[in-house]
Each structure stands twice: as C-alpha cells, then as structure tokens.
Design a protein around this motif. Sequence first.
Motif, PDB file in Angstrom:
ATOM      1  N   ALA A 199      46.277  39.838  45.641  1.00 19.46           N
ATOM      2  CA  ALA A 199      45.051  40.080  46.399  1.00 19.46           C
ATOM      3  C   ALA A 199      45.187  41.322  47.278  1.00 19.46           C
ATOM      4  O   ALA A 199      44.263  42.128  47.387  1.00 19.46           O
ATOM      5  N   ALA A 200      46.352  41.496  47.901  1.00 20.15           N
ATOM      6  CA  ALA A 200      46.554  42.615  48.811  1.00 20.15           C
ATOM      7  C   ALA A 200      46.627  43.956  48.098  1.00 20.15           C
ATOM      8  O   ALA A 200      46.368  45.003  48.692  1.00 20.15           O
ATOM      9  N   THR A 201      46.980  43.930  46.810  1.00 16.77           N
ATOM     10  CA  THR A 201      47.136  45.176  46.053  1.00 16.77           C
ATOM     11  C   THR A 201      46.003  45.407  45.058  1.00 16.77           C
ATOM     12  O   THR A 201      46.087  46.305  44.227  1.00 16.77           O
ATOM     13  N   SER A 202      44.963  44.605  45.141  1.00 16.14           N
ATOM     14  CA  SER A 202      43.815  44.785  44.252  1.00 16.14           C
ATOM     15  C   SER A 202      42.614  45.251  45.066  1.00 16.14           C
ATOM     16  O   SER A 202      42.590  45.149  46.297  1.00 16.14           O
ATOM     17  N   PHE A 203      41.605  45.783  44.373  1.00 18.98           N
ATOM     18  CA  PHE A 203      40.389  46.227  45.045  1.00 18.98           C
ATOM     19  C   PHE A 203      39.593  45.016  45.502  1.00 18.98           C
ATOM     20  O   PHE A 203      39.466  44.042  44.749  1.00 18.98           O
TER      21      PHE A 203
END
Length: 213
Positions: free
Chosen positions: A7-11
């Motif tokens: 989640a933290a590394t996705s748009f």
Amino acid sequence: MIGFLDAATSFPSVIYTVLLGVVLVYWLLSLVGIVDIDSGPVIEAELHTDADVDEIGDLASYLVGLGLNGVPFSVVLSLLVLVSWTVTCLAAMWLLPLVPTSLLRGVAGLAVMLVALALAIPVTARLIRPLRGLFVTHTAISNAALVGQSCKVLTATVDEKFGRAEVATRGAPVNIRVWAETPNTLGKGASARILDYDADGARYLIAADDSSD
C-alpha cells in the motif's frame, strides 16, 4: 485488503511516501544542526497592518485562515505530509482493492490523494494547537536589547547566511537567527557574544566569546 508495504509503495500512497522520506531526511539533518529548522518567521494569528499582509504573502494568509499558524512552516508541512500519508495508506489497504478495474482504481487513487490532503488540513490545525506555546514570539526581546549578551550556538556551523543560537532569559530560552563572519571557530555548543542586530534580516551578528575560555 493488501499489505502495508504494498500500500505504501503503490499509487497514490507512494507520492506521500516519497514526501515523507524527504521530511524525515530534513528532520535528521536539523537534529545534527546541518539545516535550520525554520529560516523564516513564525506566522502569527493576527495581522495588524496592511504591511504585515504584504510581508507574509498570500500563502501565509491562507495558512492563518486555515488555522495553520503559530508554528514554523516546516512543522506544518511535516504534519500535513504525515497525516496525508497515513490516510492514503489506509485507503490503499482497505478501499482501493474494492475498485474493480485498473482505470477506475487510478481515478479513485487520485481522489483519495486529494481527499487525504483535505482531511490533513483540519487534523494538522488541531495537532499544532498545543505546539504554539513552544514558538511564542518574544517581541519585547527580539531586537537590539539582546546585543551584548552571550548565547550558545545550536547549529553545526555559523556563517554569513546561516546560523541559530539560544539566549538564556529569565523565562524560557530564546531561539534566535544568527550570522558570523568566516572563517570562525563557532560550532554547536560554542559560546558566543551578540555584537549587533540586523533589523532588515531579523538576525544577530555574533562572534566567539573569548571570555568564556
């Protein structure tokens, strides 16, 4: 539901993740005295003259209107990023996986990013309320009255453009902007003497205090 790292590394979370990384680096550098916590004035809640409004500009006026005043802008920006990042990460974990197609998820992600920023503003305004007392402007002593007093350097170096020092008073210590001619021996923890006050730059000229040796 997806994992936290995903989640933290996705748009859209990744945008705020990068900004949060920049904020963390900034505060790490400020802790060791390499950068100044805030090189500009603390934005006050009340603007008494038209000249005040012109001085702080439209952006500062908006911040005052939103309740984001009374603390350095670096603190406001850091909290805005942190709160926005938290909201987007939670949305990316719990809400966006429910959107059926990639196209719709992209649109929904953009909406989440904007909504997160909108929510971060009132949350940040509430969080900074108890912090305002730490950044009270001491107008009675923030002038030439400090000339001649001793101070302690807070930054790793002091030169013609950069420096911060602390002056002991009867109340709480006062954190002031300072500068000094180079080369000099001033470093973090060094004792110095205030020689002059620059009203235009709102900063003080200091030099090493030989009497403290």
